[in-house]
Design a protein around this motif. Structure first.
Motif, PDB file in Angstrom:
ATOM      1  N   SER A 130     -88.541 -46.165  93.215  1.00  0.00           N
ATOM      2  CA  SER A 130     -87.285 -46.798  92.816  1.00  0.00           C
ATOM      3  C   SER A 130     -86.262 -45.754  92.378  1.00  0.00           C
ATOM      4  N   LEU A 131     -86.695 -44.812  91.578  1.00  0.00           N
ATOM      5  CA  LEU A 131     -85.787 -43.765  91.089  1.00  0.00           C
ATOM      6  C   LEU A 131     -85.335 -42.855  92.223  1.00  0.00           C
ATOM      7  N   LEU A 132     -86.278 -42.352  92.998  1.00  0.00           N
ATOM      8  CA  LEU A 132     -85.934 -41.436  94.084  1.00  0.00           C
ATOM      9  C   LEU A 132     -85.202 -42.165  95.207  1.00  0.00           C
ATOM     10  N   GLY A 133     -85.607 -43.394  95.499  1.00  0.00           N
ATOM     11  CA  GLY A 133     -84.927 -44.173  96.528  1.00  0.00           C
ATOM     12  C   GLY A 133     -83.483 -44.460  96.171  1.00  0.00           C
ATOM     13  N   GLY A 163     -86.609 -47.816  87.457  1.00  0.00           N
ATOM     14  CA  GLY A 163     -87.630 -46.904  87.961  1.00  0.00           C
ATOM     15  C   GLY A 163     -88.026 -45.875  86.924  1.00  0.00           C
ATOM     16  N   ALA A 164     -87.036 -45.295  86.242  1.00  0.00           N
ATOM     17  CA  ALA A 164     -87.332 -44.301  85.204  1.00  0.00           C
ATOM     18  C   ALA A 164     -88.097 -44.933  84.044  1.00  0.00           C
ATOM     19  N   LEU A 165     -87.690 -46.142  83.646  1.00  0.00           N
ATOM     20  CA  LEU A 165     -88.412 -46.829  82.564  1.00  0.00           C
ATOM     21  C   LEU A 165     -89.842 -47.172  82.978  1.00  0.00           C
ATOM     22  N   ILE A 180     -84.214 -37.245  82.526  1.00  0.00           N
ATOM     23  CA  ILE A 180     -83.794 -38.136  83.610  1.00  0.00           C
ATOM     24  C   ILE A 180     -83.371 -39.488  83.048  1.00  0.00           C
ATOM     25  N   LEU A 181     -84.222 -40.056  82.218  1.00  0.00           N
ATOM     26  CA  LEU A 181     -83.948 -41.382  81.662  1.00  0.00           C
ATOM     27  C   LEU A 181     -82.680 -41.382  80.817  1.00  0.00           C
ATOM     28  N   ALA A 182     -82.477 -40.342  80.041  1.00  0.00           N
ATOM     29  CA  ALA A 182     -81.273 -40.268  79.206  1.00  0.00           C
ATOM     30  C   ALA A 182     -80.017 -40.225  80.073  1.00  0.00           C
ATOM     31  N   LEU A 183     -80.034 -39.398  81.106  1.00  0.00           N
ATOM     32  CA  LEU A 183     -78.862 -39.302  81.984  1.00  0.00           C
ATOM     33  C   LEU A 183     -78.585 -40.621  82.697  1.00  0.00           C
ATOM     34  N   GLY A 200     -81.639 -36.218  90.763  1.00  0.00           N
ATOM     35  CA  GLY A 200     -82.460 -36.132  91.974  1.00  0.00           C
ATOM     36  C   GLY A 200     -83.369 -34.919  91.957  1.00  0.00           C
ATOM     37  N   ALA A 201     -82.835 -33.781  91.558  1.00  0.00           N
ATOM     38  CA  ALA A 201     -83.643 -32.562  91.516  1.00  0.00           C
ATOM     39  C   ALA A 201     -84.767 -32.666  90.488  1.00  0.00           C
ATOM     40  N   LEU A 202     -84.461 -33.203  89.311  1.00  0.00           N
ATOM     41  CA  LEU A 202     -85.500 -33.351  88.288  1.00  0.00           C
ATOM     42  C   LEU A 202     -86.568 -34.353  88.708  1.00  0.00           C
ATOM     43  N   THR A 203     -86.182 -35.378  89.443  1.00  0.00           N
ATOM     44  CA  THR A 203     -87.166 -36.334  89.944  1.00  0.00           C
ATOM     45  C   THR A 203     -88.123 -35.652  90.906  1.00  0.00           C
ATOM     46  N   VAL A 204     -87.589 -34.844  91.805  1.00  0.00           N
ATOM     47  CA  VAL A 204     -88.433 -34.119  92.749  1.00  0.00           C
ATOM     48  C   VAL A 204     -89.315 -33.111  92.015  1.00  0.00           C
ATOM     49  N   VAL A 205     -88.766 -32.434  91.025  1.00  0.00           N
ATOM     50  CA  VAL A 205     -89.563 -31.495  90.222  1.00  0.00           C
ATOM     51  C   VAL A 205     -90.713 -32.228  89.548  1.00  0.00           C
TER      52      VAL A 205
END
Length: 117
Positions: A18-21, A44-46, A81-84, A103-108
């Motif tokens: 959900s987050l990455l999509g 998604g982050a939650l 990620i969630l804060a942003l 997006g970058a932090l999600t991939v990391v």
């Protein structure tokens, strides 16, 4: 216990998707400067946060080894990620750099989970 753990792993993957999509579907809009953080990205982050905490608890309850350093780093990345995403969710347009950072932090975070064994 294995079934319960696998259910939460599946839910965790759904949160990541959900987050990455949400990020990937707006990459063109990001180039135009019209991307925004969608509710799917917030949820998604939650979902990742809640299911990740549950997974750590289930592993510890089952006397499985838990790498606390890895979990701490992944948690810190996810909190950023969630804060942003949460703070900027109501804005009409997200800044390109912040949107790209999410997006970058999600991939990391994904690669930390997969490659750090």
């Amino acid at each position: 216990m294995d079934v319960l753990t696998n259910v939460f792993v599946g839910l965790h993957i759904i949160g990541i998707a959900s987050l990455l999509g949400g990020f990937l579907t707006q990459m063109k809009a990001m180039g135009d400067g019209t991307a925004r953080f969608s509710p799917a990205m917030v949820h998604g982050a939650l979902t990742m946060l809640v299911t990740g905490v549950v997974l750590v608890g289930l592993n510890q309850a089952d006397d499985q080894p838990v790498n606390n350093l890895k979990i701490g780093i992944k948690l810190a990345v996810l909190i950023v990620i969630l804060a942003l995403v949460y703070v900027k969710r109501d804005e009409e347009r997200a800044d390109k750099s912040l949107f790209g950072l999410v997006g970058a932090l999600t991939v990391v975070n994904i690669f930390l989970a997969v490659l750090w064994t």
